[in-house]
Motif scaffolding. Structure first.
Motif, PDB file in Angstrom:
ATOM      1  N   ILE A 110      28.133  26.581  48.524  1.00  0.00           N
ATOM      2  CA  ILE A 110      28.461  25.800  47.334  1.00  0.00           C
ATOM      3  C   ILE A 110      29.952  25.962  47.064  1.00  0.00           C
ATOM      4  O   ILE A 110      30.420  27.073  46.798  1.00  0.00           O
ATOM      5  N   PRO A 111      30.741  24.872  47.134  1.00  0.00           N
ATOM      6  CA  PRO A 111      32.175  24.970  46.830  1.00  0.00           C
ATOM      7  C   PRO A 111      32.436  25.009  45.322  1.00  0.00           C
ATOM      8  O   PRO A 111      31.785  24.296  44.548  1.00  0.00           O
ATOM      9  N   LEU A 112      33.375  25.828  44.941  1.00  0.00           N
ATOM     10  CA  LEU A 112      33.857  25.883  43.563  1.00  0.00           C
ATOM     11  C   LEU A 112      35.306  25.422  43.540  1.00  0.00           C
ATOM     12  O   LEU A 112      36.098  25.829  44.387  1.00  0.00           O
ATOM     13  N   LEU A 113      35.649  24.592  42.563  1.00  0.00           N
ATOM     14  CA  LEU A 113      37.032  24.205  42.291  1.00  0.00           C
ATOM     15  C   LEU A 113      37.388  24.820  40.949  1.00  0.00           C
ATOM     16  O   LEU A 113      36.836  24.445  39.913  1.00  0.00           O
ATOM     17  N   ILE A 114      38.297  25.771  40.971  1.00  0.00           N
ATOM     18  CA  ILE A 114      38.611  26.582  39.801  1.00  0.00           C
ATOM     19  C   ILE A 114      40.032  26.265  39.347  1.00  0.00           C
ATOM     20  O   ILE A 114      40.962  26.338  40.145  1.00  0.00           O
ATOM     21  N   LYS A 115      40.205  25.920  38.070  1.00  0.00           N
ATOM     22  CA  LYS A 115      41.533  25.609  37.540  1.00  0.00           C
ATOM     23  C   LYS A 115      42.086  26.783  36.750  1.00  0.00           C
ATOM     24  O   LYS A 115      41.437  27.286  35.839  1.00  0.00           O
ATOM     25  N   THR A 116      43.300  27.204  37.143  1.00  0.00           N
ATOM     26  CA  THR A 116      43.985  28.303  36.476  1.00  0.00           C
ATOM     27  C   THR A 116      45.485  28.058  36.565  1.00  0.00           C
ATOM     28  O   THR A 116      45.916  26.977  36.951  1.00  0.00           O
ATOM     29  N   THR A 117      46.258  29.060  36.209  1.00  0.00           N
ATOM     30  CA  THR A 117      47.727  28.986  36.297  1.00  0.00           C
ATOM     31  C   THR A 117      48.216  30.083  37.240  1.00  0.00           C
ATOM     32  O   THR A 117      47.484  31.045  37.514  1.00  0.00           O
ATOM     33  N   PRO A 118      49.457  29.980  37.700  1.00  0.00           N
ATOM     34  CA  PRO A 118      49.997  31.078  38.522  1.00  0.00           C
ATOM     35  C   PRO A 118      49.943  32.428  37.802  1.00  0.00           C
ATOM     36  O   PRO A 118      49.629  33.443  38.416  1.00  0.00           O
ATOM     37  N   ALA A 119      50.214  32.432  36.516  1.00  0.00           N
ATOM     38  CA  ALA A 119      50.171  33.692  35.760  1.00  0.00           C
ATOM     39  C   ALA A 119      48.744  34.235  35.659  1.00  0.00           C
ATOM     40  O   ALA A 119      48.542  35.449  35.642  1.00  0.00           O
ATOM     41  N   GLY A 120      47.766  33.349  35.596  1.00  0.00           N
ATOM     42  CA  GLY A 120      46.378  33.775  35.486  1.00  0.00           C
ATOM     43  C   GLY A 120      45.721  34.118  36.808  1.00  0.00           C
ATOM     44  O   GLY A 120      44.653  34.742  36.844  1.00  0.00           O
ATOM     45  N   TYR A 121      46.365  33.728  37.912  1.00  0.00           N
ATOM     46  CA  TYR A 121      45.735  33.893  39.222  1.00  0.00           C
ATOM     47  C   TYR A 121      45.417  35.342  39.602  1.00  0.00           C
ATOM     48  O   TYR A 121      44.309  35.621  40.080  1.00  0.00           O
ATOM     49  N   PRO A 122      46.319  36.308  39.422  1.00  0.00           N
ATOM     50  CA  PRO A 122      45.986  37.677  39.845  1.00  0.00           C
ATOM     51  C   PRO A 122      44.707  38.214  39.195  1.00  0.00           C
ATOM     52  O   PRO A 122      43.866  38.809  39.871  1.00  0.00           O
ATOM     53  N   GLY A 123      44.540  37.988  37.902  1.00  0.00           N
ATOM     54  CA  GLY A 123      43.328  38.447  37.219  1.00  0.00           C
ATOM     55  C   GLY A 123      42.099  37.703  37.696  1.00  0.00           C
ATOM     56  O   GLY A 123      41.023  38.296  37.857  1.00  0.00           O
ATOM     57  N   LEU A 124      42.240  36.399  37.934  1.00  0.00           N
ATOM     58  CA  LEU A 124      41.132  35.602  38.436  1.00  0.00           C
ATOM     59  C   LEU A 124      40.722  36.095  39.817  1.00  0.00           C
ATOM     60  O   LEU A 124      39.535  36.298  40.085  1.00  0.00           O
ATOM     61  N   GLN A 125      41.683  36.331  40.694  1.00  0.00           N
ATOM     62  CA  GLN A 125      41.362  36.791  42.048  1.00  0.00           C
ATOM     63  C   GLN A 125      40.639  38.134  42.007  1.00  0.00           C
ATOM     64  O   GLN A 125      39.636  38.327  42.686  1.00  0.00           O
ATOM     65  N   GLN A 126      41.130  39.050  41.196  1.00  0.00           N
ATOM     66  CA  GLN A 126      40.510  40.370  41.103  1.00  0.00           C
ATOM     67  C   GLN A 126      39.065  40.256  40.595  1.00  0.00           C
ATOM     68  O   GLN A 126      38.157  40.890  41.145  1.00  0.00           O
ATOM     69  N   ARG A 127      38.860  39.450  39.567  1.00  0.00           N
ATOM     70  CA  ARG A 127      37.508  39.300  39.001  1.00  0.00           C
ATOM     71  C   ARG A 127      36.587  38.604  39.994  1.00  0.00           C
ATOM     72  O   ARG A 127      35.424  38.991  40.157  1.00  0.00           O
ATOM     73  N   LEU A 128      37.100  37.575  40.670  1.00  0.00           N
ATOM     74  CA  LEU A 128      36.321  36.834  41.645  1.00  0.00           C
ATOM     75  C   LEU A 128      35.898  37.744  42.801  1.00  0.00           C
ATOM     76  O   LEU A 128      34.749  37.682  43.259  1.00  0.00           O
TER      77      LEU A 128
END
Length: 108
Positions: A54-72
């Motif tokens: 199942i593909p996910l398309l996730i919208k974030t910002t460059p500043a938000g990316y590190p936290g998103l990657q870690q949580r993901l």
């Protein structure tokens, strides 16, 4: 307004829905689109593999990316999940502003 589109495949609908809810609830993503299943063909540990994902398309910002990657990484069941961030070259300014305002800021 700088935004990123993060692509991540997961093994099933239950995982997709759970990850989407967590990322939006925790304001790491403004929106997560859960797409219909696709077939992935890849090499893993020297073997040719084929899987429904199942593909996910996730919208974030460059500043938000590190936290998103870690949580993901913490939520994802794969050892090495596909997490690819692509810059959004252009978009409706009001939408891009909404994405940015939907995420955690340094003031939160």
């Amino acid at each position: 307004m700088n935004c990123l589109m993060v692509i991540c495949n997961v093994p099933d609908e239950t995982t997709a829905t759970h990850i989407a809810h967590v990322l939006v609830q925790e304001r790491l993503a403004a929106c997560v689109n859960i797409l219909p299943a696709c077939k992935s063909v890849y090499r893993w540990e020297g073997e040719l593999q084929e899987a429904s994902e199942i593909p996910l398309l996730i919208k974030t910002t460059p500043a938000g990316y590190p936290g998103l990657q870690q949580r993901l990484l913490g939520l994802h069941p794969y050892d090495v999940p596909e997490i690819i961030a692509l810059p959004v070259a252009q978009g409706l300014p009001a939408y891009l502003t909404w994405v940015s305002q939907s995420l955690l800021s340094s003031d939160d």
